[in-house]
Design an enzyme around this catalytic site. Sequence first.
Site, PDB file in Angstrom:
ATOM      1  N   ILE A   2      -7.405   6.113  -0.074  1.00  0.00           N
ATOM      2  CA  ILE A   2      -8.561   5.198  -0.065  1.00  0.00           C
ATOM      3  C   ILE A   2      -9.181   5.165  -1.454  1.00  0.00           C
ATOM      4  CG2 ILE A   2     -10.889   4.867   0.850  1.00  0.00           C
ATOM      5  CD1 ILE A   2     -10.054   6.473   3.324  1.00  0.00           C
ATOM      6  N   TYR A  45      -5.640   9.539  -9.650  1.00  0.00           N
ATOM      7  CA  TYR A  45      -5.054   8.978 -10.878  1.00  0.00           C
ATOM      8  C   TYR A  45      -5.512   9.791 -12.089  1.00  0.00           C
ATOM      9  CZ  TYR A  45      -3.650   5.831 -14.520  1.00  0.00           C
ATOM     10  OH  TYR A  45      -3.058   5.328 -15.643  1.00  0.00           O
ATOM     11  N   TYR A  60     -10.505   1.781 -16.359  1.00  0.00           N
ATOM     12  CA  TYR A  60     -10.511   2.378 -15.020  1.00  0.00           C
ATOM     13  C   TYR A  60     -11.949   2.563 -14.505  1.00  0.00           C
ATOM     14  CZ  TYR A  60      -8.045   4.757 -11.231  1.00  0.00           C
ATOM     15  OH  TYR A  60      -7.501   5.088 -10.021  1.00  0.00           O
ATOM     16  N   SER A 104       0.831  -1.216   0.000  1.00  0.00           N
ATOM     17  CA  SER A 104       0.000   0.000   0.000  1.00  0.00           C
ATOM     18  C   SER A 104       0.856   1.253   0.000  1.00  0.00           C
ATOM     19  CB  SER A 104      -0.872   0.060   1.268  1.00  0.00           C
ATOM     20  OG  SER A 104      -1.738  -1.039   1.354  1.00  0.00           O
ATOM     21  N   ILE A 105       0.402   2.253  -0.761  1.00  0.00           N
ATOM     22  CA  ILE A 105       1.109   3.534  -0.782  1.00  0.00           C
ATOM     23  C   ILE A 105       1.100   4.130   0.639  1.00  0.00           C
ATOM     24  CG2 ILE A 105       1.096   5.852  -1.764  1.00  0.00           C
ATOM     25  CD1 ILE A 105      -0.208   4.542  -4.317  1.00  0.00           C
TER      26      ILE A 105
HETATM   27  P1  NAI Z   1      -4.550  -0.326  -1.397  1.00  0.00           P
HETATM   28  O1  NAI Z   1      -5.565  -1.346  -1.832  1.00  0.00           O
HETATM   29  O2  NAI Z   1      -3.375  -0.800  -0.682  1.00  0.00           O
HETATM   30  O3  NAI Z   1      -5.274   0.843  -0.560  1.00  0.00           O
HETATM   31  C1  NAI Z   1      -6.637   1.175  -0.677  1.00  0.00           C
HETATM   32  C2  NAI Z   1      -7.147   1.331   0.749  1.00  0.00           C
HETATM   33  O4  NAI Z   1      -8.492   1.842   0.795  1.00  0.00           O
HETATM   34  C3  NAI Z   1      -7.146   0.000   1.523  1.00  0.00           C
HETATM   35  O5  NAI Z   1      -6.338   0.104   2.669  1.00  0.00           O
HETATM   36  C4  NAI Z   1      -8.599  -0.175   1.886  1.00  0.00           C
HETATM   37  O6  NAI Z   1      -8.795  -0.909   3.055  1.00  0.00           O
HETATM   38  C5  NAI Z   1      -9.042   1.291   1.993  1.00  0.00           C
HETATM   39  N1  NAI Z   1     -10.496   1.413   2.069  1.00  0.00           N
HETATM   40  C6  NAI Z   1     -11.416   0.859   1.225  1.00  0.00           C
HETATM   41  N2  NAI Z   1     -12.656   1.150   1.663  1.00  0.00           N
HETATM   42  C7  NAI Z   1     -12.516   1.903   2.796  1.00  0.00           C
HETATM   43  C8  NAI Z   1     -13.449   2.488   3.702  1.00  0.00           C
HETATM   44  N3  NAI Z   1     -14.764   2.377   3.549  1.00  0.00           N
HETATM   45  N4  NAI Z   1     -12.955   3.206   4.757  1.00  0.00           N
HETATM   46  C9  NAI Z   1     -11.612   3.325   4.950  1.00  0.00           C
HETATM   47  N5  NAI Z   1     -10.697   2.795   4.116  1.00  0.00           N
HETATM   48  C10 NAI Z   1     -11.147   2.081   3.052  1.00  0.00           C
HETATM   49  O7  NAI Z   1      -4.111   0.398  -2.769  1.00  0.00           O
HETATM   50  P2  NAI Z   1      -3.277   1.732  -3.074  1.00  0.00           P
HETATM   51  O8  NAI Z   1      -2.892   1.618  -4.494  1.00  0.00           O
HETATM   52  O9  NAI Z   1      -2.237   1.938  -2.050  1.00  0.00           O
HETATM   53  O10 NAI Z   1      -4.392   2.873  -3.003  1.00  0.00           O
HETATM   54  C11 NAI Z   1      -4.247   4.060  -2.282  1.00  0.00           C
HETATM   55  C12 NAI Z   1      -4.761   5.240  -3.083  1.00  0.00           C
HETATM   56  O11 NAI Z   1      -3.893   5.469  -4.205  1.00  0.00           O
HETATM   57  C13 NAI Z   1      -6.167   5.074  -3.645  1.00  0.00           C
HETATM   58  O12 NAI Z   1      -6.848   6.304  -3.579  1.00  0.00           O
HETATM   59  C14 NAI Z   1      -5.871   4.727  -5.095  1.00  0.00           C
HETATM   60  O13 NAI Z   1      -6.959   5.014  -5.956  1.00  0.00           O
HETATM   61  C15 NAI Z   1      -4.688   5.664  -5.340  1.00  0.00           C
HETATM   62  N6  NAI Z   1      -3.924   5.392  -6.541  1.00  0.00           N
HETATM   63  C16 NAI Z   1      -3.462   4.121  -6.774  1.00  0.00           C
HETATM   64  C17 NAI Z   1      -2.794   3.844  -7.941  1.00  0.00           C
HETATM   65  C18 NAI Z   1      -2.339   2.460  -8.249  1.00  0.00           C
HETATM   66  O14 NAI Z   1      -2.066   2.150  -9.420  1.00  0.00           O
HETATM   67  N7  NAI Z   1      -2.240   1.587  -7.261  1.00  0.00           N
HETATM   68  C19 NAI Z   1      -2.493   4.894  -8.955  1.00  0.00           C
HETATM   69  C20 NAI Z   1      -2.987   6.211  -8.578  1.00  0.00           C
HETATM   70  C21 NAI Z   1      -3.684   6.422  -7.422  1.00  0.00           C
END
Ligand code: NAI
Length: 273
Positions: free
Chosen positions: A95, A150, A160, A21-22
Amino acid sequence: MSYNLLKGKRGIIFGALDENSIAWKTAERVHEEGGTFVLTNAPIAMRMGSINKLAEKTGSKIIPADATSVEDLEKLVAGAVEELGGKLDFVLHSIGMSINVRKGRHYTDQNYDWTQKGTDVSAMSFHKTMQVLYKHDAMNEWGSIVALTYMAAQRVFPDYNDMADNKAYLESIARSFGYFFGRDKKVRVNTISQSPTPTTAGQGVKGFDGFIAYAEKMSPLGNATAQECADYTITLFSDLTKKVTLQNLFHDGGFSNMGVSNEVMEAFVNEQK
Ligand code: NAI
């Protein structure tokens, strides 16, 4: 390398699910830079993920909160201020979730109950978080709030799906709320538009492998990693960026300003032969 950029600063980090996770990488970097924080995630994600490990490593408390619930957010913010011993200096909203993406529903055939849920989780939760912080006057002056987004908010990436619309909404909330947060509390609000990154959320997008390989070949500096995104976020939480606000900041190795790269052209020409 650590520069003590966040020494004495307090905050909340949303969205660390696992080591990819980021938010996880960001929490580790904030810790290295001397910041203290509360970790939070949806109660269900806490059962699936390994957030306890991160909490131990960084000496942080975990306060579960569903980011779509104002009641949960109020408890979270009050709990964080109490736990950390004062108002907050930084908040990371990391999120995202689309049920249409998860269940393979095409953009032209959405289940609108799922669409609404995705919008609530991925975008409106950012408004809710800021409204709770604002109303409870929980941020210190010159604090910094960051959400991750994104480029599908601006350009078409067919797979997407409804996340593109959620990201456009999220970025708009950053500007609209950022105005009031800046004017009234001297707090800055920005979004970071990150390269495709192999995380649970990222890999949920159909055709992710092609997507990330293409972006890599298009970007003069290559894709930005989660670790590099954490580094960039640290700068936005630090006092070195005090007058940066209402911005959508591309952190993508240059992808967003490219038309075509030589590498992509070559692949295309070879295919024609
Ligand atoms: P990740 O899957 O590790 O993180 C997403 C998080 O959102 C998870 O920890 C999840 O539990 C949380 N979440 C979902 N529903 C929730 C709720 N109701 N309440 C609280 N938390 C909730 O994936 P990642 O990639 O680290 O995502 C973090 C952010 O980065 C997101 O906004 C994603 O859209 C964004 N992002 C990711 C990219 C990618 O390619 N992975 C590219 C650009 C942006």
